[in-house]
Structure formats: C-alpha cells, structure tokens
Design a protein around this motif. Structure first.
Motif, PDB file in Angstrom:
ATOM      1  N   PRO A 177       1.558  15.342  14.177  1.00 30.61           N
ATOM      2  CA  PRO A 177       2.472  16.478  14.349  1.00 30.61           C
ATOM      3  C   PRO A 177       1.769  17.827  14.450  1.00 30.61           C
ATOM      4  CG  PRO A 177       3.351  14.939  12.741  1.00 30.61           C
ATOM      5  CD  PRO A 177       1.977  14.445  13.077  1.00 30.61           C
ATOM      6  N   GLU A 178       0.741  18.027  13.633  1.00 32.23           N
ATOM      7  CA  GLU A 178       0.071  19.331  13.627  1.00 32.23           C
ATOM      8  C   GLU A 178      -0.850  19.524  14.829  1.00 32.23           C
ATOM      9  OE1 GLU A 178       0.006  17.111  11.284  1.00 32.23           O
ATOM     10  OE2 GLU A 178       0.933  17.941   9.474  1.00 32.23           O
ATOM     11  N   LEU A 179      -1.235  18.453  15.508  1.00 31.80           N
ATOM     12  CA  LEU A 179      -2.190  18.554  16.616  1.00 31.80           C
ATOM     13  C   LEU A 179      -1.595  18.169  17.965  1.00 31.80           C
ATOM     14  CD1 LEU A 179      -5.383  16.965  14.961  1.00 31.80           C
ATOM     15  CD2 LEU A 179      -4.898  19.387  15.303  1.00 31.80           C
ATOM     16  N   GLY A 180      -0.554  17.350  17.937  1.00 29.31           N
ATOM     17  CA  GLY A 180       0.016  16.860  19.188  1.00 29.31           C
ATOM     18  C   GLY A 180      -0.373  15.420  19.431  1.00 29.31           C
ATOM     19  N   THR A 181      -0.283  14.999  20.683  1.00 30.07           N
ATOM     20  CA  THR A 181      -0.552  13.609  21.044  1.00 30.07           C
ATOM     21  C   THR A 181      -2.031  13.423  21.394  1.00 30.07           C
ATOM     22  OG1 THR A 181       1.693  13.318  21.875  1.00 30.07           O
ATOM     23  CG2 THR A 181       0.041  11.757  22.641  1.00 30.07           C
ATOM     24  N   ILE A 182      -2.615  12.382  20.822  1.00 35.86           N
ATOM     25  CA  ILE A 182      -4.013  12.042  21.104  1.00 35.86           C
ATOM     26  C   ILE A 182      -4.002  10.728  21.876  1.00 35.86           C
ATOM     27  CG2 ILE A 182      -6.247  11.449  20.097  1.00 35.86           C
ATOM     28  CD1 ILE A 182      -5.427  13.139  17.655  1.00 35.86           C
ATOM     29  N   ARG A 183      -4.535  10.754  23.101  1.00 36.30           N
ATOM     30  CA  ARG A 183      -4.467   9.582  23.973  1.00 36.30           C
ATOM     31  C   ARG A 183      -5.870   9.112  24.340  1.00 36.30           C
ATOM     32  NH1 ARG A 183      -3.401   7.423  29.098  1.00 36.30           N
ATOM     33  NH2 ARG A 183      -1.494   6.162  29.116  1.00 36.30           N
ATOM     34  N   ALA A 184      -6.052   7.805  24.394  1.00 36.01           N
ATOM     35  CA  ALA A 184      -7.361   7.243  24.726  1.00 36.01           C
ATOM     36  C   ALA A 184      -7.659   7.431  26.209  1.00 36.01           C
ATOM     37  CB  ALA A 184      -7.393   5.759  24.372  1.00 36.01           C
ATOM     38  N   GLU A 185      -8.893   7.830  26.527  1.00 34.52           N
ATOM     39  CA  GLU A 185      -9.307   7.897  27.931  1.00 34.52           C
ATOM     40  C   GLU A 185      -9.420   6.486  28.507  1.00 34.52           C
ATOM     41  OE1 GLU A 185     -12.906  10.090  28.199  1.00 34.52           O
ATOM     42  OE2 GLU A 185     -12.072  11.901  27.277  1.00 34.52           O
ATOM     43  N   GLU A 186      -9.921   5.549  27.696  1.00 35.01           N
ATOM     44  CA  GLU A 186      -9.984   4.129  28.065  1.00 35.01           C
ATOM     45  C   GLU A 186      -9.373   3.323  26.933  1.00 35.01           C
ATOM     46  OE1 GLU A 186     -13.578   2.479  30.227  1.00 35.01           O
ATOM     47  OE2 GLU A 186     -14.447   4.213  29.227  1.00 35.01           O
ATOM     48  N   PRO A 187      -8.493   2.373  27.213  1.00 33.44           N
ATOM     49  CA  PRO A 187      -7.889   1.586  26.139  1.00 33.44           C
ATOM     50  C   PRO A 187      -8.933   0.786  25.367  1.00 33.44           C
ATOM     51  CG  PRO A 187      -6.717   1.268  28.213  1.00 33.44           C
ATOM     52  CD  PRO A 187      -7.973   2.010  28.538  1.00 33.44           C
ATOM     53  N   PRO A 188      -8.794   0.733  24.051  1.00 37.70           N
ATOM     54  CA  PRO A 188      -9.687  -0.150  23.289  1.00 37.70           C
ATOM     55  C   PRO A 188      -9.368  -1.608  23.585  1.00 37.70           C
ATOM     56  CG  PRO A 188      -7.956   0.745  21.885  1.00 37.70           C
ATOM     57  CD  PRO A 188      -7.814   1.422  23.220  1.00 37.70           C
ATOM     58  N   LEU A 189     -10.278  -2.492  23.196  1.00 36.24           N
ATOM     59  CA  LEU A 189     -10.059  -3.933  23.344  1.00 36.24           C
ATOM     60  C   LEU A 189      -9.419  -4.405  22.045  1.00 36.24           C
ATOM     61  CD1 LEU A 189     -13.633  -4.787  24.725  1.00 36.24           C
ATOM     62  CD2 LEU A 189     -11.649  -3.856  25.958  1.00 36.24           C
ATOM     63  N   VAL A 190      -8.146  -4.728  22.105  1.00 36.01           N
ATOM     64  CA  VAL A 190      -7.385  -4.974  20.878  1.00 36.01           C
ATOM     65  C   VAL A 190      -7.111  -6.464  20.683  1.00 36.01           C
ATOM     66  CG1 VAL A 190      -5.268  -4.471  19.608  1.00 36.01           C
ATOM     67  CG2 VAL A 190      -6.289  -2.719  21.071  1.00 36.01           C
ATOM     68  N   ILE A 191      -7.458  -6.942  19.499  1.00 33.75           N
ATOM     69  CA  ILE A 191      -7.141  -8.311  19.082  1.00 33.75           C
ATOM     70  C   ILE A 191      -6.256  -8.215  17.846  1.00 33.75           C
ATOM     71  CG2 ILE A 191      -8.027 -10.540  18.327  1.00 33.75           C
ATOM     72  CD1 ILE A 191      -9.035  -9.920  21.064  1.00 33.75           C
TER      73      ILE A 191
END
Length: 316
Positions: free
Chosen positions: A169-183
């Motif tokens: 909320p205090e900073l806004g939206t943080i978005r990945a430049e490249e998606p992580p590899l999620v398991i």
C-alpha cells in the motif's frame, strides 16, 4: 566466477528436461518431466500433489541447482501471513529514523513519513524476493506444503501467480520483469481451491515403480550393495501394498538403505528388518503389524520374486 556465468538456459524439450533432472540425480517419469517442461516454457507455476516423501520438494531443489538459479523456499504452515511470506516493515529502523529526524529538528512530518516507508525500510520475504530481477535469471520459488496454509493466504497467491505482482500500500504495485519459476507442493491434507489450480500446471507425483525406485536408490545411496538395494526396494514396494496407516515414501527408502549400509549389511534378514523398521515406518501400530512373522513372510516373497526375475532375464 560470477554466479551469472554458472546459470543454464531452460530446457528446450521434454527430453532435455529429463536430462536436466537426471543431472541433479532426480529420476523422473516422462509425465512429470512433460509437466515441468510446459510450466517452464509457458511461464506457468507447476503444482505438484502427492503423498509425503515422494520427491515433490526435491523437484524445486534440483531445478534450482541444475539451472544455477537461486532457490527461495516458502514453507507453509497454519497462520502463515503476508508479513512472513511477502514483506514487512522494519519497525526498529523506522523508529530510529524518526528519533534521529526529531533530534535534528526535522518537523516536516509528510516528508518523514515518505522517507520511512521507502524500500530501504522494507524487509523482503520469499514471495517479494522472487519478483526481483537477478543477473542469473529468475529464481525458483518453492511454495512448499501449501495445504498447511490457511485459505486466505491461498487466495492472496492468486494475484501473485496470475500477474506476477504484489501490492504494498505505501509503495504501490511491484511487478516482476520476468516471472519466477514457481513450484507449489501439497500433501493433500486438504483440497486446494480450483481458482489456484487453474493458474498452474498440475502433476500428481506417485510412488515410483520398482525399477525407478531402484535407480533412485543407486543414485542417492551408491554405497548400498546391489543385492541389498534390490531387496530394500522389493520390501518397500511390498509394504506399500499393505494396509498401513502411513506408507513409506522414497525418502524413507533412502534412509533405510543408508542405515543398513552403516550397519554393514549386505542383504536383508528378518532380524535386521525388525531392528530397523523405525527408519522405514513412523507409527508404532504399523511397526507392530509388520515386525516378526509378517516381515519374514514379505522377505521370502521378495526373494522369490527377485529370483524369478533373474531367471527370466537369464532365459531371455
């Protein structure tokens, strides 16, 4: 050598995915390798479900190790919240900054509030760390045993897994430049909501067959004599056909084999089985059921099956 030079490109086919896993001593079946390849190729999370001890967590570890990527592990538990999984503010540092500003006569409260809610005061937990760019490439984010977490946390993950972003909320939206590899893994102690499953590729990780489990044992416990290894695998496979409260997983097979090697055993015997069943089975009722005559009966059956298989190979 910089870590970036050690990173490896993603596999370009199912065969390369199988080879990648084998390079990390993970013996996968083709269905799992296909699911993993598609998840990597299409930037989708991979949701692995199955009994405990069948190697779900190991997939993420091997993937990170063989690709040269950082492994970020989020171990789920009841009560897991955003402060532990995503971020929290460093309140002690913020208080020190406020005291120093007050001591310096800084009375601009708006500017001070902006300063103490900057990234420097943010403690990043695994989910937020996974969205940060890294020179070696996106990390592997392991969300382990998701079924242990509460449903509200599961709902929170929907934004992360679909848009690869979180909102502070205090900073806004943080978005990945490249998606992580999620398991993601689940031992299926409760059902995971369909909304989360739809965002993932799904694979059921079952107990391996005898041939694959023997290959796993050869790779993970190379000190085990061949006869001992074959009997251990045969015995464990037979146990999984019993009506036990908790069936042994691959992890227990490896533990048992390594324990037997430490005892300098070259083959199983009823006495050895009775003395070491606690390495393999984790409930006293299960141990009591197998110890004694039942262990001897299973061992005899295993040896008969192994002898029959050898005769079949020699006659082929």
């Amino acid at each position: 050598m910089p870590r970036a030079l050690l990173s490896r490109a993603l596999p370009g086919s199912v065969e390369e995915t199988l080879a990648l896993l084998q390079a990390g001593d993970y013996v996968a079946d083709r269905a799992l390798a296909t699911a993993l390849f598609l998840a990597l190729k299409l930037n989708r999370p991979l949701f692995l479900e199955g009994e405990a001890g069948v190697g779900k967590t190991e997939v993420a570890k091997v993937l990170a190790g063989t690709l040269g990527r950082r492994l970020l592990r989020l171990q789920c538990y009841e009560g897991l919240d955003i402060a532990s999984a995503v971020y929290e503010w460093n309140y002690p540092r913020q208080m020190i900054a406020i005291r120093l500003a007050e001591a310096a006569g800084d009375r601009d409260r708006a500017a001070l509030e902006k300063d103490i809610f900057a990234r420097d005061f943010l403690i990043e937990r695994p989910v937020l760390q996974a969205l940060e760019p890294r020179p070696e490439g996106p990390p592997v984010l392991l969300i382990d045993e998701l079924d242990r977490a509460d449903e509200p946390f599961e709902a929170f993950l929907l934004e992360v897994l679909s848009d690869w972003q979180v909102t502070v909320p205090e900073l806004g939206t943080i978005r990945a430049e490249e998606p992580p590899l999620v398991i993601l893994t689940s031992n299926r102690t409760r059902e995971i909501h369909d909304a989360l499953k739809r965002r993932c590729f799904y694979a059921w990780v079952d107990y391996p067959g005898a041939a694959r489990e023997l290959e796993i044992l050869r790779r993970k416990a190379p000190g085990a004599p061949e006869r001992l290894a074959a009997e251990v695998v045969g015995f464990v496979q037979a146990l999984r056909r019993q009506d036990l409260f908790k069936l042994p997983g691959v992890a227990e097979t490896l533990d048992w084999a390594q324990a037997l090697v430490q005892l300098d055993k070259l083959e199983l015997s009823p006495e050895t089985i009775n003395d070491t069943l606690g390495t393999l089975l984790k409930y006293q009722d299960d141990i009591a059921r197998i110890q004694g005559s039942e262990a001897a009966r299973i061992l005899t059956q295993v040896r008969t099956e192994l002898a029959t298989a050898r005769l079949g190979q020699e006659g082929a």
